[in-house]
Design an enzyme around this catalytic site. Structure first.
Site, PDB file in Angstrom:
ATOM      1  N   GLY A  76     -24.561  20.756   2.747  1.00  0.00           N
ATOM      2  CA  GLY A  76     -24.564  22.127   3.252  1.00  0.00           C
ATOM      3  C   GLY A  76     -25.972  22.540   3.648  1.00  0.00           C
ATOM      4  N   ASN A 156     -23.540  32.523  -4.101  1.00  0.00           N
ATOM      5  CA  ASN A 156     -23.244  31.762  -5.316  1.00  0.00           C
ATOM      6  C   ASN A 156     -23.894  32.328  -6.567  1.00  0.00           C
ATOM      7  OD1 ASN A 156     -21.403  29.705  -5.280  1.00  0.00           O
ATOM      8  ND2 ASN A 156     -22.740  28.324  -4.139  1.00  0.00           N
ATOM      9  N   SER A 204     -19.865  22.436   2.874  1.00  0.00           N
ATOM     10  CA  SER A 204     -20.367  21.354   2.049  1.00  0.00           C
ATOM     11  C   SER A 204     -19.194  20.653   1.368  1.00  0.00           C
ATOM     12  CB  SER A 204     -21.317  21.974   1.028  1.00  0.00           C
ATOM     13  OG  SER A 204     -21.635  21.057   0.031  1.00  0.00           O
ATOM     14  N   GLY A 205     -19.342  19.370   1.080  1.00  0.00           N
ATOM     15  CA  GLY A 205     -18.261  18.619   0.467  1.00  0.00           C
ATOM     16  C   GLY A 205     -17.955  18.971  -0.982  1.00  0.00           C
ATOM     17  N   THR A 242     -26.317   6.246  11.173  1.00  0.00           N
ATOM     18  CA  THR A 242     -24.958   5.724  11.019  1.00  0.00           C
ATOM     19  C   THR A 242     -24.118   6.704  10.202  1.00  0.00           C
ATOM     20  OG1 THR A 242     -25.791   3.471  11.097  1.00  0.00           O
ATOM     21  CG2 THR A 242     -23.613   3.771  10.144  1.00  0.00           C
ATOM     22  N   CYS A 330     -30.511  25.254  -7.263  1.00  0.00           N
ATOM     23  CA  CYS A 330     -31.517  24.780  -6.306  1.00  0.00           C
ATOM     24  C   CYS A 330     -32.823  25.559  -6.421  1.00  0.00           C
ATOM     25  CB  CYS A 330     -31.012  24.920  -4.878  1.00  0.00           C
ATOM     26  SG  CYS A 330     -29.311  24.449  -4.665  1.00  0.00           S
TER      27      CYS A 330
END
Lengths: 399, 399
Positions: A76, A156, A204-205, A242, A330
């Site tokens: 993200g 968040n 984001s995953g 990649t 973070c």
């Protein structure tokens, strides 16, 4: 994270969450069996390329976008950097102002501030005491010289959900590109990029149960975007390197699961959240909810507790198997006062006592019972050691 | 990629290679068991943080660096972008020239060219017919206005290994930062950053048997570097976004394996390579080795075959279970003539017939037999259809 001797209540899912079983299972073949490079021209590569495009379609579907409007990124944070830097560099110095809210994620704030060195001006839009950005305020702040506006969908740290549609409309009327960071909301709040009318949206995953190391940026067709990572033809020339095929497969599978389970999940999380909020406010004296009571993330409960130091609280809770946070994972550990809480007008001393619970569908009412069994005691013990707490009340009421 | 009916000889490891068994095994717990965010302050996060730092030490050890000189990235391409953009933006416009070789990877070339829009000048150093950059030439080209020099360690298209130590020394004498892209050499050529005297070095996970989605940048202590991905405190503030813990564990494990097996691996690859080169040059008339005969990657054999179209060759070989490439997997498919081959002075028509074999320790002499069983026939068939081939020779000799 279960062990037979100790009850664990992990409630820091905004910081990290386990990869879902079906997601990991979907990813596994792409590490060592279907490992070919999707950019190669032979069958093995072509098959992988097709799988990558299938995942792109799934991610697009989750947010009402077209597949070609999705760029896979490594996080993200990268998506936020790409949105801001990609937009600004694509028309460098044509307009020299960036507007962000005062409570953005560090990846947005610091991407914007990076341009201060390149003679840009960054304007930080204030928020009200609930953390809300006022669309009228944005309207007054916008000018001809504005190159981009970035305001997050959900926060968040305090859980507040911003009125993105209204904010985006203001920008649309002025022809200014609008970006929103949806890392906090993806998978638990319905997102439709056309309904929201945004030009760029980061996701984001991990919040979806996909692994760390994968994210995506939605960019509306015809949005100008300079690559952040220059390279070859991957992602139609918009992101070199990649493709992280296993990560992309994980994100696709997680998006598919999120799409089908969102309503049920949100209802479950909202129930847990409301129970937790009610319990904490009832049983912990001088504890205050941060953020908005209703317009908040379904699985998010955040408080400031007076005469408490957040890190000490978290440490003591963790010894009882309760894992929560004190703001953003973070943020700098050296930074004692959260800029987000300051922006909400919370006094610095009270802001020290920030505690954030971020829940997932795996959490239960039993977890909340476990929290309520320990939290009051831990708070009491910490207050007993606090110089600003006396006879069951703060020495000076700071709230 | 084995199947019982068809012999497979996969020789496109520079494009992609399977994750090694022990690497994947090491990674697995970090997806769903040890999933905590390494930036959190409680035990679960702290344990993961320690694991991340252990991997950093392993990667550092592989290249003779200190752990704090390693930044984890999402790919070699990101590492190249970070090296170039991070260096240039850290002293923006103090010097306005970037020197790169004419045969760099797209992530280096396009990162450098990005600065042309910001009033920088990019100088492309020519190479000789073997693809070598001349340190004397660099010396003459360097000036007071040079902000950065970037010259790759090994080239994935022609296999040539550059005299990095000599090139870096020229830069050191002039006080100009020197970066090298070691994605092609990592794990198969000994790398010692002090011996090479480089300031920045990019590497990537896949060539080591780590998964796609992970790479790293070495940056010498006290090197000034602006983040490419701005964010929080991760990677000591030099790269935002939650750490890709499984990928990092994979890279660490792969680095450890590479360190212990490099000599044996390089010897095996060199033997295969030399056998393949000798066979192709002997059995295919009008085929030419590209790149340097000795100063080349241990597992790399590249040729130009006259009166052949590379993509057609690759397609037909793949139907016989032979997987090779025609240049870089990252290059534009629309780009018919490889800029690398052009830089070596190879005529455009001959450059069309480029074929690249990149071997791994899993390849065997049996694979080479399989190639030699099919390659001459496939070449003959393609030449039979070629308008520029007649009576066993090119219509006009273009080599």
């Amino acid at each position: 994270m279960k062990d037979s001797q100790k009850k664990i209540a992990y409630m820091d899912h905004a910081a990290a969450t386990p990869v879902k079983g079906p997601v990991l299972k979907a990813m596994l073949p792409y590490f060592d069996r279907d490992f070919a490079n999707p950019s190669t021209v032979y069958d093995l590569g072509f098959q992988v390329k097709r799988v990558v495009e299938e995942q792109r379609a799934k991610v697009a579907e989750l947010i009402g976008a077209d597949p070609e409007e999705i760029i896979f990124t490594s996080s993200g944070a990268e998506a936020n950097n790409l949105a801001i830097k990609g937009t600004i560099f694509s028309r460098f110095k044509k307009a020299k102002r960036i507007i962000v809210s005062a409570i953005e994620h560090h990846s947005v704030l610091n991407s914007a501030r990076f341009f201060e060195r390149l003679d840009y001006e960054v304007t930080f839009l204030p928020v009200d005491k609930y953390g809300l950005v006022d669309p009228e305020r944005l309207k007054k702040t916008l000018d001809q010289d504005t190159a981009l506006v970035s305001i997050m969908h959900g926060n968040n740290e305090v859980g507040t959900i911003e009125p993105i549609r209204e904010l985006a409309t203001v920008c649309r009327e002025h022809g200014v590109p609008f970006h929103t960071d949806a890392v906090a909301t993806i998978g638990s709040v319905e997102i439709d990029v056309h309904e929201m009318d945004v030009d760029l949206l980061s996701l984001s995953g991990p919040p979806l149960g996909a692994p760390k190391g994968i994210g995506a940026l939605y960019f509306r067709k015809n949005t100008r975007l300079m690559p952040l990572i220059h390279g070859g033809i991957q992602e139609r020339g918009r992101r070199g390197g990649t493709e992280n095929v296993p990560g992309i497969v994980g994100l696709g599978k997680a998006a598919e699961l999120a799409k089908s389970s969102m309503k049920k999940r949100a209802a479950h999380l909202t129930q847990l959240r409301d129970t937790l909020i009610a319990n904490v406010l009832e049983k912990i004296p001088h504890a205050y909810l941060t953020g908005h009571r209703e317009r908040r993330l379904p699985g998010h409960a955040s408080f400031c507790i007076e005469a408490i130091e957040g890190e000490a609280l978290i440490f003591m809770l963790s010894r009882n198997g309760i894992y929560v946070n004190t703001g953003s994972a973070c943020a700098s550990k050296a930074l004692k006062t959260s800029p987000v809480l300051v922006a909400l007008g919370i006094p610095a001393a009270l802001a020290q006592g920030s505690v954030v619970f971020s829940l997932e569908e795996t959490n239960t009412l039993d977890d909340i019972d476990h929290v309520m069994k320990h939290l009051p005691t831990v708070v009491e013990r910490l207050r007993a050691m606090s110089p600003i707490w006396k006879n069951g009340a703060p020495v000076a009421n700071m709230a």
